[in-house]
Design an enzyme around this catalytic site. Structure first.
Site, PDB file in Angstrom:
ATOM      1  N   ALA A  48       0.832  -1.207   0.000  1.00 27.30           N
ATOM      2  CA  ALA A  48       0.000   0.000   0.000  1.00 27.30           C
ATOM      3  C   ALA A  48       0.865   1.254   0.000  1.00 27.30           C
ATOM      4  O   ALA A  48       0.554   2.234  -0.686  1.00 27.30           O
ATOM      5  CB  ALA A  48      -0.944  -0.011   1.203  1.00 27.30           C
TER       6      ALA A  48
ATOM      7  N   ALA B  38       2.174   1.671  -3.529  1.00 23.93           N
ATOM      8  CA  ALA B  38       1.091   2.105  -4.420  1.00 23.93           C
ATOM      9  C   ALA B  38       0.743   3.571  -4.185  1.00 23.93           C
ATOM     10  O   ALA B  38       0.612   4.349  -5.147  1.00 23.93           O
ATOM     11  CB  ALA B  38      -0.140   1.222  -4.219  1.00 23.93           C
ATOM     12  N   GLU B  39       0.598   3.972  -2.930  1.00 22.45           N
ATOM     13  CA  GLU B  39       0.217   5.358  -2.660  1.00 22.45           C
ATOM     14  C   GLU B  39       1.335   6.321  -3.028  1.00 22.45           C
ATOM     15  O   GLU B  39       1.080   7.416  -3.534  1.00 22.45           O
ATOM     16  CB  GLU B  39      -0.196   5.553  -1.200  1.00 22.45           C
ATOM     17  CG  GLU B  39      -0.715   6.954  -0.958  1.00 22.45           C
ATOM     18  CD  GLU B  39      -1.713   7.078   0.170  1.00 22.45           C
ATOM     19  OE1 GLU B  39      -2.127   8.215   0.427  1.00 22.45           O
ATOM     20  OE2 GLU B  39      -2.084   6.060   0.776  1.00 22.45           O
ATOM     21  N   THR B  40       2.568   5.922  -2.820  1.00 24.02           N
ATOM     22  CA  THR B  40       3.699   6.769  -3.202  1.00 24.02           C
ATOM     23  C   THR B  40       3.708   7.020  -4.710  1.00 24.02           C
ATOM     24  O   THR B  40       3.785   8.169  -5.168  1.00 24.02           O
ATOM     25  CB  THR B  40       5.030   6.121  -2.756  1.00 24.02           C
ATOM     26  OG1 THR B  40       5.024   5.982  -1.334  1.00 24.02           O
ATOM     27  CG2 THR B  40       6.220   6.952  -3.196  1.00 24.02           C
TER      28      THR B  40
ATOM     29  N   SER C  72       0.540   8.973  -5.908  1.00 21.56           N
ATOM     30  CA  SER C  72       0.575  10.364  -5.456  1.00 21.56           C
ATOM     31  C   SER C  72       1.552  11.185  -6.274  1.00 21.56           C
ATOM     32  O   SER C  72       1.296  12.357  -6.574  1.00 21.56           O
ATOM     33  CB  SER C  72       0.966  10.433  -3.976  1.00 21.56           C
ATOM     34  OG  SER C  72      -0.046   9.892  -3.168  1.00 21.56           O
TER      35      SER C  72
END
Length: 128
Positions: free
Chosen positions: A37, A40-42, A45
């Site tokens: 996660a 993925a978020e890095t 974003s």
């Protein structure tokens, strides 16, 4: 970054990054779902930030991860590509694969694109 994420390529159209499995495992020795996660978020974003440009801040508002297989060692690679890029939101699909190209995780991140300085009712600075 403590997780060992490295960005290999970054544009609004595609963000690629890697992360080691070692040091990012849960008690059973498998890649931690939270680590996937984070990757993925890095990546999503960064894509949203590049899409928004210098007058916007990308803030994650929804993250969904489906974990397909466990992995105990090596390096995982994430590739984020846009699903939607609008004025106020950006959504990226992130595919995380192992070194053999097998999908480890599928994720989707939606970021809200806020005007820079809008936190306290301020207006964004004019673009130069």
């Amino acid at each position: 970054m403590r997780m060992g994420v490295q960005i290999l390529e970054a544009s609004a159209e595609k963000v690629v990054g890697t992360m080691p499995v070692e040091g990012n495992t849960q008690p059973y020795g498998l890649l931690h779902g939270g680590a996937s996660a984070v990757l993925a978020e890095t990546l999503g974003s960064i894509g949203a930030m590049l899409h928004g440009g210098s007058t916007k801040v990308a803030v994650g508002v929804d993250l969904n991860c489906t974990h397909h297989r466990g992995i105990r060692s090596g390096l995982v690679t994430g590739v984020a590509t846009p699903v939607h890029r609008g004025r106020s939101t950006a959504t990226y699909e992130v595919v995380i694969s192992d070194e053999q190209g097998r999908r480890v995780c599928s994720a989707r991140l939606t970021c809200m694109l806020r005007n820079l300085g809008a936190q306290n009712g301020e207006q964004a600075p004019a673009a130069v």
